[in-house]
Design a protein around this motif. Sequence first.
Motif, PDB file in Angstrom:
ATOM      1  N   ASN A  46       1.101   4.233  -2.945  1.00 15.64           N
ATOM      2  CA  ASN A  46       0.911   5.670  -2.655  1.00 15.64           C
ATOM      3  C   ASN A  46       2.084   6.481  -3.163  1.00 15.64           C
ATOM      4  OD1 ASN A  46      -1.523   5.144  -1.410  1.00 15.64           O
ATOM      5  ND2 ASN A  46      -0.630   4.995   0.651  1.00 15.64           N
ATOM      6  N   ILE A  47       3.310   5.939  -3.005  1.00 15.75           N
ATOM      7  CA  ILE A  47       4.498   6.652  -3.487  1.00 15.75           C
ATOM      8  C   ILE A  47       4.460   6.779  -5.009  1.00 15.75           C
ATOM      9  CG2 ILE A  47       7.013   6.476  -3.716  1.00 15.75           C
ATOM     10  CD1 ILE A  47       7.033   5.198  -0.928  1.00 15.75           C
ATOM     11  N   ASN A  48       4.067   5.699  -5.667  1.00 15.80           N
ATOM     12  CA  ASN A  48       3.988   5.730  -7.132  1.00 15.80           C
ATOM     13  C   ASN A  48       2.967   6.764  -7.616  1.00 15.80           C
ATOM     14  OD1 ASN A  48       5.932   3.744  -7.419  1.00 15.80           O
ATOM     15  ND2 ASN A  48       4.424   2.056  -7.349  1.00 15.80           N
ATOM     16  N   GLU A  49       1.831   6.860  -6.930  1.00 14.88           N
ATOM     17  CA  GLU A  49       0.803   7.846  -7.310  1.00 14.88           C
ATOM     18  C   GLU A  49       1.320   9.253  -7.151  1.00 14.88           C
ATOM     19  OE1 GLU A  49      -2.207   7.653  -8.604  1.00 14.88           O
ATOM     20  OE2 GLU A  49      -2.047   5.480  -8.838  1.00 14.88           O
ATOM     21  N   GLN A  50       2.033   9.525  -6.049  1.00 15.66           N
ATOM     22  CA  GLN A  50       2.583  10.873  -5.828  1.00 15.66           C
ATOM     23  C   GLN A  50       3.630  11.207  -6.877  1.00 15.66           C
ATOM     24  OE1 GLN A  50       4.024  10.897  -1.837  1.00 15.66           O
ATOM     25  NE2 GLN A  50       1.953  10.824  -0.899  1.00 15.66           N
ATOM     26  N   GLU A  51       4.509  10.238  -7.202  1.00 17.99           N
ATOM     27  CA  GLU A  51       5.532  10.503  -8.204  1.00 17.99           C
ATOM     28  C   GLU A  51       4.937  10.677  -9.594  1.00 17.99           C
ATOM     29  OE1 GLU A  51       8.165   7.225  -7.908  1.00 17.99           O
ATOM     30  OE2 GLU A  51       9.226   7.999  -6.136  1.00 17.99           O
ATOM     31  N   LYS A  52       3.799  10.067  -9.820  1.00 18.12           N
ATOM     32  CA  LYS A  52       3.157  10.158 -11.132  1.00 18.12           C
ATOM     33  C   LYS A  52       2.735  11.580 -11.454  1.00 18.12           C
ATOM     34  CE  LYS A  52      -0.618   8.140 -13.774  1.00 18.12           C
ATOM     35  NZ  LYS A  52      -1.745   7.180 -13.745  1.00 18.12           N
ATOM     36  N   TYR A  53       2.257  12.295 -10.435  1.00 20.07           N
ATOM     37  CA  TYR A  53       1.764  13.656 -10.658  1.00 20.07           C
ATOM     38  C   TYR A  53       2.710  14.723 -10.118  1.00 20.07           C
ATOM     39  CZ  TYR A  53      -2.601  11.335 -11.752  1.00 20.07           C
ATOM     40  OH  TYR A  53      -3.556  10.519 -12.311  1.00 20.07           O
ATOM     41  N   ALA A  54       3.842  14.340  -9.684  1.00 18.92           N
ATOM     42  CA  ALA A  54       4.800  15.326  -9.171  1.00 18.92           C
ATOM     43  C   ALA A  54       5.324  16.182 -10.321  1.00 18.92           C
ATOM     44  CB  ALA A  54       5.952  14.621  -8.469  1.00 18.92           C
ATOM     45  N   PRO A  55       5.508  17.491 -10.134  1.00 16.65           N
ATOM     46  CA  PRO A  55       5.976  18.375 -11.220  1.00 16.65           C
ATOM     47  C   PRO A  55       7.322  17.964 -11.756  1.00 16.65           C
ATOM     48  CG  PRO A  55       5.120  19.646  -9.383  1.00 16.65           C
ATOM     49  CD  PRO A  55       5.190  18.215  -8.929  1.00 16.65           C
ATOM     50  N   GLU A  56       8.208  17.503 -10.856  1.00 21.95           N
ATOM     51  CA  GLU A  56       9.553  17.169 -11.334  1.00 21.95           C
ATOM     52  C   GLU A  56       9.562  15.920 -12.203  1.00 21.95           C
ATOM     53  OE1 GLU A  56       9.011  15.698  -7.077  1.00 21.95           O
ATOM     54  OE2 GLU A  56       8.690  17.523  -8.253  1.00 21.95           O
ATOM     55  N   CYS A  57       8.449  15.169 -12.202  1.00 23.78           N
ATOM     56  CA  CYS A  57       8.382  13.953 -13.002  1.00 23.78           C
ATOM     57  C   CYS A  57       7.691  14.166 -14.337  1.00 23.78           C
ATOM     58  CB  CYS A  57       7.653  12.849 -12.245  1.00 23.78           C
ATOM     59  SG  CYS A  57       8.526  12.320 -10.758  1.00 23.78           S
ATOM     60  N   GLN A  58       7.112  15.424 -14.585  1.00 20.04           N
ATOM     61  CA  GLN A  58       6.417  15.682 -15.838  1.00 20.04           C
ATOM     62  C   GLN A  58       7.404  15.782 -16.981  1.00 20.04           C
ATOM     63  OE1 GLN A  58       3.869  19.015 -15.506  1.00 20.04           O
ATOM     64  NE2 GLN A  58       2.687  18.180 -13.790  1.00 20.04           N
ATOM     65  N   THR A  59       6.972  15.316 -18.148  1.00 18.43           N
ATOM     66  CA  THR A  59       7.823  15.303 -19.335  1.00 18.43           C
ATOM     67  C   THR A  59       7.357  16.388 -20.302  1.00 18.43           C
ATOM     68  OG1 THR A  59       8.145  12.936 -19.093  1.00 18.43           O
ATOM     69  CG2 THR A  59       8.663  13.912 -21.245  1.00 18.43           C
ATOM     70  N   PHE A  60       8.279  17.219 -20.773  1.00 15.89           N
ATOM     71  CA  PHE A  60       7.970  18.279 -21.736  1.00 15.89           C
ATOM     72  C   PHE A  60       8.405  17.847 -23.128  1.00 15.89           C
ATOM     73  CE2 PHE A  60       8.135  20.478 -17.742  1.00 15.89           C
ATOM     74  CZ  PHE A  60       7.068  21.357 -17.824  1.00 15.89           C
ATOM     75  N   ILE A  61       7.574  18.212 -24.096  1.00 18.15           N
ATOM     76  CA  ILE A  61       7.888  17.861 -25.474  1.00 18.15           C
ATOM     77  C   ILE A  61       8.692  18.989 -26.092  1.00 18.15           C
ATOM     78  CG2 ILE A  61       6.912  17.318 -27.731  1.00 18.15           C
ATOM     79  CD1 ILE A  61       4.465  16.255 -26.292  1.00 18.15           C
ATOM     80  N   HIS A  62       9.884  18.690 -26.547  1.00 17.80           N
ATOM     81  CA  HIS A  62      10.743  19.685 -27.185  1.00 17.80           C
ATOM     82  C   HIS A  62      10.741  19.465 -28.688  1.00 17.80           C
ATOM     83  CE1 HIS A  62      12.334  20.986 -23.286  1.00 17.80           C
ATOM     84  NE2 HIS A  62      12.315  19.704 -22.953  1.00 17.80           N
ATOM     85  N   PHE A  63      10.909  20.560 -29.423  1.00 19.95           N
ATOM     86  CA  PHE A  63      10.940  20.424 -30.868  1.00 19.95           C
ATOM     87  C   PHE A  63      11.974  21.380 -31.426  1.00 19.95           C
ATOM     88  CE2 PHE A  63       7.992  23.710 -29.790  1.00 19.95           C
ATOM     89  CZ  PHE A  63       8.276  24.717 -30.680  1.00 19.95           C
ATOM     90  N   THR A  64      12.362  21.120 -32.645  1.00 16.81           N
ATOM     91  CA  THR A  64      13.294  21.983 -33.368  1.00 16.81           C
ATOM     92  C   THR A  64      12.676  22.370 -34.694  1.00 16.81           C
ATOM     93  OG1 THR A  64      14.388  20.111 -34.446  1.00 16.81           O
ATOM     94  CG2 THR A  64      15.257  20.815 -32.285  1.00 16.81           C
ATOM     95  N   HIS A  65      13.337  23.294 -35.383  1.00 15.14           N
ATOM     96  CA  HIS A  65      12.790  23.751 -36.666  1.00 15.14           C
ATOM     97  C   HIS A  65      12.871  22.673 -37.731  1.00 15.14           C
ATOM     98  CE1 HIS A  65      17.116  24.436 -37.011  1.00 15.14           C
ATOM     99  NE2 HIS A  65      16.965  24.368 -38.332  1.00 15.14           N
ATOM    100  N   ASN A  66      13.670  21.651 -37.451  1.00 14.07           N
ATOM    101  CA  ASN A  66      13.759  20.545 -38.415  1.00 14.07           C
ATOM    102  C   ASN A  66      12.596  19.581 -38.279  1.00 14.07           C
ATOM    103  OD1 ASN A  66      16.178  21.474 -39.500  1.00 14.07           O
ATOM    104  ND2 ASN A  66      17.375  20.475 -37.857  1.00 14.07           N
ATOM    105  N   ASN A  67      11.872  19.705 -37.188  1.00 14.61           N
ATOM    106  CA  ASN A  67      10.751  18.806 -36.959  1.00 14.61           C
ATOM    107  C   ASN A  67       9.507  19.379 -37.638  1.00 14.61           C
ATOM    108  OD1 ASN A  67       8.832  17.033 -36.090  1.00 14.61           O
ATOM    109  ND2 ASN A  67       9.353  17.212 -33.902  1.00 14.61           N
ATOM    110  N   GLN A  81       0.837  -1.214   0.000  1.00 15.77           N
ATOM    111  CA  GLN A  81       0.000   0.000   0.000  1.00 15.77           C
ATOM    112  C   GLN A  81       0.860   1.248   0.000  1.00 15.77           C
ATOM    113  OE1 GLN A  81      -3.254  -0.035  -0.274  1.00 15.77           O
ATOM    114  NE2 GLN A  81      -3.377   2.214  -0.270  1.00 15.77           N
ATOM    115  N   GLN A  82       1.946   1.244   0.791  1.00 19.23           N
ATOM    116  CA  GLN A  82       2.835   2.409   0.829  1.00 19.23           C
ATOM    117  C   GLN A  82       3.520   2.608  -0.521  1.00 19.23           C
ATOM    118  OE1 GLN A  82       5.503   1.588   4.068  1.00 19.23           O
ATOM    119  NE2 GLN A  82       3.967   2.130   5.663  1.00 19.23           N
ATOM    120  N   LEU A  83       3.932   1.527  -1.181  1.00 20.60           N
ATOM    121  CA  LEU A  83       4.578   1.643  -2.487  1.00 20.60           C
ATOM    122  C   LEU A  83       3.619   2.220  -3.543  1.00 20.60           C
ATOM    123  CD1 LEU A  83       6.621  -1.720  -2.617  1.00 20.60           C
ATOM    124  CD2 LEU A  83       7.536   0.605  -2.480  1.00 20.60           C
TER     125      LEU A  83
END
Length: 407
Positions: free
Chosen positions: A11-32, A7-9
Amino acid sequence: QQQQQQQQLSNINEQEKYAPECQTFIHFTHNNQNALSTDPTKNSLNIYLQSDNYFDDENQLRDRRKKEQDKESKKRMQREQDVMRGNDSVSIQKSLNSSGMSASGGHDNKPLDNSGNYLVLPSTGIILDATMNKSSEDFFVEQNGQCFSCGDHLGSPQMSRQCYYTQRLFCALCMDGTLNNIIPSKIIHSLDTRKYAISTNSKKHLDSMYDVPAVPLSKIELPSWYIPTDSTNISILKNDKQEVPEINNTMPNQNEKYYKLIKLGEYLEILSYIKQYYYNNKECYEINNTVQTALGRRPYLLDAYQTDKDSFGYFLKIIDEHQEDDLDKNRNKANIKSIHKTKQSKYRLYGLISMRDMFELFNKDLLTTMHHTQQQITNHIKSCKHCKKRSYGANVQFISKFSEVLQ
């Protein structure tokens, strides 16, 4: 214990799922190419990339709508100004109809002036004739259910307010019911100087025209008992049986009003003779100052008679003759002989005066003011040897009219 650890594991996974430091940003370049694509299905960030254009488009649409609204507002304001000044096509036709042209037999049968042009009566800047046989429902349909001034929706003819001057329908903001004024068309057609409710813009216009000579006496239909004479004294043929009774004791006898009106016309005719034979006399330097002092704040009365006669009188005379010709043709078709051996046009008074003059004529003592004005001028003529010479070369009509005044 094993369940608690799981149960503790979780809960930790749920918190890490929505934590800001775990969010992924999509980067692009002009070649894309997919990143720069305008297709939202290929690029979910297109709305952010086009944010500036998005607001620009909204601003352009707003500005375009604002220009259209301003243009429509100017058109509505110009249309209202034309109606208040009597310059619209409806007012021109009303003026012709009130002069006897409604039954003239169509456009081809309208009278022509000396130049061969169809007659159009001049405008003085105010509405001189009312619209007849037209209900508020008709105006509501004509105005598309909108206020004639601001363009707001009126709801229904019963909810709107009708201006007695323009006869158009207004909302409660443009006509709150607290403003009233005398109506020129009612003065001309019934000698009625009572005040009626009008719109805000109509009040502003009539106030600005209150002292302007814009009411022609030639438009007023005289009673059948009036017969003009060569004398300055008015001869009135009264018939007690035909006298107009008082209406709820609010309007004086109509014959008394006509008497005042005819007497005013006599004063204006005398002033026209003074202008013709005495004014701008090079031998007498005092006559101009005497006349202007006597007239006071009404200097236009010196030309009132001739101005009305040359403008409205000229056209109305042609219309009267046209009507008489039509009557003669109808009599000939019906084999009816007229008891009159010679044709006689309608008797008309002449004088272009202001609404204030008409109000003071019937509600105050304008005739006394005119009498004192005439006395001041004639007293100078009697005492001035240069002015006396001016009457020697006058015509017969002037002598017959003016001789009694100078006695």
